[in-house]
Design an enzyme around this catalytic site. Structure first.
Site, PDB file in Angstrom:
ATOM      1  N   HIS A 464       0.792  -1.220   0.000  1.00 11.21           N
ATOM      2  CA  HIS A 464       0.000   0.000   0.000  1.00 11.21           C
ATOM      3  C   HIS A 464       0.824   1.269   0.000  1.00 11.21           C
ATOM      4  O   HIS A 464       0.396   2.300  -0.492  1.00 11.21           O
ATOM      5  CB  HIS A 464      -1.027  -0.052   1.122  1.00 11.21           C
ATOM      6  CG  HIS A 464      -2.159  -0.944   0.739  1.00 11.21           C
ATOM      7  ND1 HIS A 464      -2.206  -2.262   1.117  1.00 11.21           N
ATOM      8  CD2 HIS A 464      -3.209  -0.733  -0.065  1.00 11.21           C
ATOM      9  CE1 HIS A 464      -3.272  -2.814   0.575  1.00 11.21           C
ATOM     10  NE2 HIS A 464      -3.899  -1.919  -0.145  1.00 11.21           N
ATOM     11  N   ARG A 607     -15.218   2.556  -2.331  1.00 14.50           N
ATOM     12  CA  ARG A 607     -15.025   1.232  -1.738  1.00 14.50           C
ATOM     13  C   ARG A 607     -15.164   1.344  -0.226  1.00 14.50           C
ATOM     14  O   ARG A 607     -14.622   2.269   0.388  1.00 14.50           O
ATOM     15  CB  ARG A 607     -13.638   0.690  -2.087  1.00 14.50           C
ATOM     16  CG  ARG A 607     -13.449  -0.731  -1.567  1.00 14.50           C
ATOM     17  CD  ARG A 607     -12.143  -1.329  -2.019  1.00 14.50           C
ATOM     18  NE  ARG A 607     -11.018  -0.741  -1.340  1.00 14.50           N
ATOM     19  CZ  ARG A 607      -9.738  -1.093  -1.575  1.00 14.50           C
ATOM     20  NH1 ARG A 607      -9.466  -2.003  -2.481  1.00 14.50           N
ATOM     21  NH2 ARG A 607      -8.768  -0.515  -0.930  1.00 14.50           N
ATOM     22  N   GLU A 701     -10.789 -10.091  -5.967  1.00 14.16           N
ATOM     23  CA  GLU A 701      -9.376 -10.025  -5.576  1.00 14.16           C
ATOM     24  C   GLU A 701      -8.963 -11.238  -4.750  1.00 14.16           C
ATOM     25  O   GLU A 701      -7.881 -11.272  -4.191  1.00 14.16           O
ATOM     26  CB  GLU A 701      -9.069  -8.714  -4.849  1.00 14.16           C
ATOM     27  CG  GLU A 701      -9.974  -8.387  -3.693  1.00 14.16           C
ATOM     28  CD  GLU A 701      -9.621  -7.054  -3.025  1.00 14.16           C
ATOM     29  OE1 GLU A 701      -8.569  -6.472  -3.320  1.00 14.16           O
ATOM     30  OE2 GLU A 701     -10.425  -6.619  -2.178  1.00 14.16           O
ATOM     31  N   ASN A 724      -3.873  -6.598  -7.379  1.00 15.68           N
ATOM     32  CA  ASN A 724      -2.808  -6.644  -6.359  1.00 15.68           C
ATOM     33  C   ASN A 724      -3.039  -7.820  -5.418  1.00 15.68           C
ATOM     34  O   ASN A 724      -2.160  -8.645  -5.190  1.00 15.68           O
ATOM     35  CB  ASN A 724      -2.773  -5.350  -5.546  1.00 15.68           C
ATOM     36  CG  ASN A 724      -2.658  -4.126  -6.436  1.00 15.68           C
ATOM     37  OD1 ASN A 724      -2.109  -4.208  -7.509  1.00 15.68           O
ATOM     38  ND2 ASN A 724      -3.182  -3.003  -5.982  1.00 15.68           N
ATOM     39  N   ASP A 725      -4.233  -7.867  -4.875  1.00 12.24           N
ATOM     40  CA  ASP A 725      -4.523  -8.971  -3.952  1.00 12.24           C
ATOM     41  C   ASP A 725      -4.752 -10.284  -4.704  1.00 12.24           C
ATOM     42  O   ASP A 725      -4.369 -11.347  -4.222  1.00 12.24           O
ATOM     43  CB  ASP A 725      -5.736  -8.632  -3.077  1.00 12.24           C
ATOM     44  CG  ASP A 725      -5.320  -7.764  -1.900  1.00 12.24           C
ATOM     45  OD1 ASP A 725      -4.287  -8.082  -1.274  1.00 12.24           O
ATOM     46  OD2 ASP A 725      -5.986  -6.755  -1.635  1.00 12.24           O
ATOM     47  N   ARG A 735       2.333  -9.502  -0.780  1.00 14.14           N
ATOM     48  CA  ARG A 735       2.567  -8.369  -1.679  1.00 14.14           C
ATOM     49  C   ARG A 735       3.603  -7.396  -1.137  1.00 14.14           C
ATOM     50  O   ARG A 735       4.051  -6.504  -1.847  1.00 14.14           O
ATOM     51  CB  ARG A 735       1.247  -7.667  -2.028  1.00 14.14           C
ATOM     52  CG  ARG A 735       0.525  -7.105  -0.849  1.00 14.14           C
ATOM     53  CD  ARG A 735      -0.937  -6.767  -1.197  1.00 14.14           C
ATOM     54  NE  ARG A 735      -1.117  -5.429  -1.710  1.00 14.14           N
ATOM     55  CZ  ARG A 735      -2.303  -4.873  -1.970  1.00 14.14           C
ATOM     56  NH1 ARG A 735      -3.415  -5.582  -1.813  1.00 14.14           N
ATOM     57  NH2 ARG A 735      -2.399  -3.657  -2.399  1.00 14.14           N
ATOM     58  N   CYS A 772      -9.025  -2.522 -11.283  1.00 15.14           N
ATOM     59  CA  CYS A 772      -8.577  -1.360 -10.516  1.00 15.14           C
ATOM     60  C   CYS A 772      -7.265  -1.633  -9.785  1.00 15.14           C
ATOM     61  O   CYS A 772      -6.733  -0.772  -9.110  1.00 15.14           O
ATOM     62  CB  CYS A 772      -9.647  -0.907  -9.527  1.00 15.14           C
ATOM     63  SG  CYS A 772      -9.954  -2.114  -8.234  1.00 15.14           S
TER      64      CYS A 772
END
Ligand code: PEP
Ligand code: MG
Length: 850
Positions: A464, A607, A701, A724-725, A735, A772
């Site tokens: 992040h 979100r 995800e 990403n996830d 990650r 996204c």
């Protein structure tokens, strides 16, 4: 200095310390002596001295003798908890006492019922000498001789026992080690005589050091080529002499120094630093691109701040235990780092493990605790005493060892304080921040205006903090390795976060070339940015929506400047990072409304809070979890704290105009979660008096959500794929993992197949499917994602003009072909090899702003 005889302060049975049911005493962490199982109810002075410690709880007392020795008597074990009940002090603090004076009267019955044990340790703390005699494993009465201490040798009674019979042998050797007795050979000496029944010391120029203390050995300041006398006594004396000589006369195998940086106390698995020399001008370090861009700047190294300490302690027992706890944590972290570490790093870790267990440091710290100081204060004092001694040697190598000790000081202090990470410094303008690692909250605390780039030794491209950097248009490299931390403050740097390179002290010619490149990039970006204000269409006219990922109002403004066609992901957890308590419903509503306005009516996908994993938030402490990435995260956290969810839903539902917002749910794994939130939306809509329905989408995800996308598509209004996830969970690679950062690539065919499956399921139900995650901003991925059926990309704002320009050159047919090929590849690298990143889509220079 005279010897000291101590008489028994109690009637009872004298017992070896090992039998005390407390590791602090049994391990002689506070000092050496005996324990008495008392029969009487009065504690008497075992020698002459002054009362230097008498806590309010009266369960212990310390006398200081004329020899500078402290005699600690601790009535029972865990008796501090009695709060003074059953104890009566018969003397006062500061009072001189004579042998045999009554000190404390105590209720032995009460102790027997309430204390863990009535065993009473009688300990000698500090003082340069030897516990030459002790009377134990027998009955004693008050006034019987109990122990005898003689001044002179720093070694304790255990050493005397080791020395035993056989006399002392000596041998003079030349130290072949190029750099003398520094940390590693010192640790090797300690290791070499471990387990041998001998008392060993090194002597040079009238000074001596206990060979079982690496710190003491280092402070001798023995240089390469110097002579040193080894003395050993005891049954294994000959073997000990051989063992020590073998270490000292061996040639130095490799140039290493240092221990894992202090930051590694909070990230135990990170590698230790091993670089010694300042990096040569023009050195190029390679890392993983976390945020594209290019920058010229100067190094601002994130130094760990001084940790504030309480000087006064809360009593021997408590502080010694605290110190032990912290050391256990640091030891565990070092041992963890040792797993899989290769030479020379592994050897360095060994050396520092030895330092952590060093008896000299240990006894100095406990001595200081014995004087009423806190564990942290005592640890720092012990370390700094040794650091000073090393620095006084006026030897650069030894001074480096002093830095290592300082690192060790920090690690233990951080563990003591239970701290997570250092705070952030003020930056000079044009700074390229160098750090071991960074938390999202630290990044947001930095002055972005002055931050030209970020270089982290650890970290992952989709962690992040990387996302935040990308959102702010700050070029960033992660996983550069420990060497990056060696960069000296204010060194000139060129950060190429396109090629994944950091050039240290590049020289004028390279800087000139870099400047020219930045100018060219800036011109191209300006052209693309202008063109980006138009809606995005492929060369064949196919419409693709290019939206922005947002985490702040500033991102929303940057998104609009860069031609975003709305927001595909508002990470609401980022809006409220720098807070101590959760934002109120009204504050949330205002913030969402402001962003909605900034988007001028374009779609805003909000979100719900995605807290947990690598996004801890102060005001929502989550239960301690073994593996936070697999624990309470995303929608799970929201359904666990429905009060927060309801507030957030009401805040979103109140934004106007009502049709502008959509709600997106993170970390969905089944349809039940979706239904649970939908039911709460119905109720929240009723509460805010909203009649219009709101679109509710789910993030794909987790592999689970991708695999049941057909089921989810029946009830979700749209999908947004969080690559990403999805990549983290599909490849089973954290990650944020520095060693795996380069392999954590969302173009892995397994991830692409899950995306293909999701898109197919979405189309089957006529649902929109967006991406996204970070892959949407990756120029190499755009053709593949479009070919797989994705029609909406939500990117970091700075990437939008480049992505739009690229899409404008593609046709759907080309993309479908590319996607088919990609699905058949055997690795992410092979997929990447299909489509080298076109120049048009690369990021902009940091100095040009986002
Ligand atoms: C993702 O996982 O790809 C995503 C967009 O969510 P986040 O990065 O915030 O976890
Ligand atoms: Mg995610």
């Amino acid at each position: 200095m005279s010897a000291l005889v101590l008489v028994s302060p109690l009637a009872g049975w004298s017992t070896p310390l090992e039998e005390v049911p407390d590791p602090v005493f049994a391990g002689r962490m506070l000092g050496d002596g005996v324990a008495i199982d008392p029969l009487g109810s009065t504690l008497y002075a075992p020698c002459e001295g002054e009362v230097v410690l008498l806590p309010e709880t009266r369960h212990a007392i310390t006398l200081r003798t004329a020899q500078g020795l402290e005699v600690l008597m601790h009535l029972g074990i865990d008796t501090v908890g009695l709060g003074g009940e059953g104890f009566e002090a018969l003397v006062a603090l500061g009072q001189p006492v004579r042998t045999g004076d009554a000190l404390i009267r105590f209720d032995l019955d009460l102790l027997a019922r309430r204390a863990r044990s009535v065993l009473t340790p009688i300990l000698l703390v500090g003082g340069e000498g030897t516990l030459a005699r002790r009377v134990q494993s027998c009955a004693v009465t008050v006034g019987d001789v109990l122990m005898e201490w003689t001044p002179g040798s720093a070694a304790a009674d255990g050493a005397a026992a080791r020395a035993g019979a056989g006399g002392t042998r000596g041998r003079t050797v030349r130290v072949a080690l190029e750099h003398g007795i520094h940390a590693r050979p010192a640790a090797q000496v300690v290791a070499a005589i471990k387990g041998l029944g001998a008392e060993v010391s090194l002597h040079v120029g009238g000074r001596q050091a206990d060979a079982r203390s690496a710190v003491a050995l280092m402070t001798l300041g023995v240089r390469g080529g110097g002579q040193v006398e080894i003395r050993a006594a005891g049954p294994d004396a000959a073997a000990a002499l051989d063992a020590v000589e073998a270490v000292l006369s061996a040639a130095e195998p490799a140039t290493v120094s240092s221990m894992p940086s202090s930051a590694s106390a909070t990230a135990p698995a990170s590698s230790p630093r091993v670089q010694l020399e300042p990096l040569r001008p023009g050195t190029v370090l390679r890392g993983v691109v976390a945020s594209r861009g290019f920058a010229i700047g100067r190094a601002a190294v994130l130094r760990v701040r001084e940790i504030a300490l309480e000087e006064a302690g809360a009593g021997f027992e408590h502080e010694a235990r605290e110190l032990d706890r912290a050391q256990v944590l640091v030891r565990a972290a070092l041992e963890q780092a040792r797993i899989g570490a290769v030479e020379p790093a592994a050897e360095v870790i060994e050396a520092h493990l030895a330092l952590l267990a060093d008896p000299h440091l240990q006894s100095r710290a406990l001595h200081c605790i014995g004087q009423g100081k806190s564990a942290g204060y005592a640890w720092r004092a012990a370390i700094r005493e040794s650091v000073q001694a090393l620095r006084a040697l006026d030897d650069a190598r030894m001074a480096e060892r002093a830095d290592d000790l300082t690192d060790l000081e920090r690690q233990v202090l951080i563990a003591l304080a239970g701290e997570q990470a250092p705070s952030v410094p003020a930056l000079p303008s044009g700074a390229i921040l160098i750090a071991q690692e960074l938390l999202p909250s630290q990044l947001v605390g930095l002055d972005a205006e002055r931050l030209a780039g970020i270089c982290l030794a650890a970290g992952g491209a989709t962690s992040h903090v990387s996302i935040l950097a990308a959102a702010a248009g700050i070029p960033a490299l992660v996983a550069l390795g420990p060497t990056v931390i060696e960069i000296v403050e204010d060194t000139a740097l060129i950060l190429d976060a396109e090629a994944g390179e950091l050039c240290v002290d590049p020289g004028e010619r390279r800087v000139e070339a870099a400047r020219a490149r930045m100018t060219r990039n800036a011109e191209r970006r300006a052209r693309e940015r202008q063109a980006a204000q138009r809606e995005c269409r492929m060369a064949d006219g196919t419409r693709i929506d290019v939206l922005a990922n947002l985490g702040s109002m500033a991102d929303a403004e940057a998104a609009m400047r860069n031609g975003a066609e709305g927001c595909g992901l508002l990470r609401t957890e980022f809006l409220f990072l720098e807070r101590r308590q959760a934002p109120s419903e009204a504050e949330q509503r205002d913030e969402y409304q402001r962003i909605a306005r900034a988007l001028a009516g374009k779609p805003l996908t909000i979100r719900t809070l995605d807290i947990g994993g690598d996004k801890p938030i102060d005001y929502l402490p989550l239960p301690e979890e073994e593996n936070p990435a697999l624990g309470l995260r995303g929608v799970r956290t929201s359904l666990w704290r429905v009060d927060l969810l309801d507030e957030q839903l009401r805040a979103v539902l109140a934004v106007e105009p009502v049709e502008q917002c959509r709600i997106l749910l993170p970390m969905i794994t089944d349809v039940v979660e979706l239904r649970a939130v939908r039911a709460r939306i119905v109720e929240a809509s009723r509460q805010v008096g909203r009649a219009a329905p709101i679109e509710l989408g789910v993030m794909i995800e987790t592999p689970a959500s991708a695999l049941i996308a057909d089921v989810l598509a029946r009830e979700a209004d749209f999908f947004s794929i969080g690559t990403n996830d999805l990549t983290q969970y599909t490849l089973a690679m954290d990650r944020g993992h520095p060693q795996l950062a380069a392999r954590l690539d969302a173009l892995h065919p397994a991830v692409l197949r899950l995306i293909a499956r999701t898109a197919e399921a979405a189309h089957g139900r006529g649902r929109r499917v967006a991406v996204c995650g970070g892959l949407a901003s990756d120029p190499a991925a755009a053709p593949i994602l479009i070919g797989l059926g994705v029609r909406e990309l939500s990117c970091v704002p700075a990437a939008i003009p480049g992505v739009k320009a690229l899409i404008g050159e593609l046709t759907l047919e080309q993309c479908k072909r590319r996607a088919r090929e990609a699905l058949e590849q055997e690795s992410a690298d092979a997929v990447r090899a299909l489509s080298p990143a076109p120049a048009a889509a690369t990021g902009e220079p940091a100095s040009a702003g986002a």
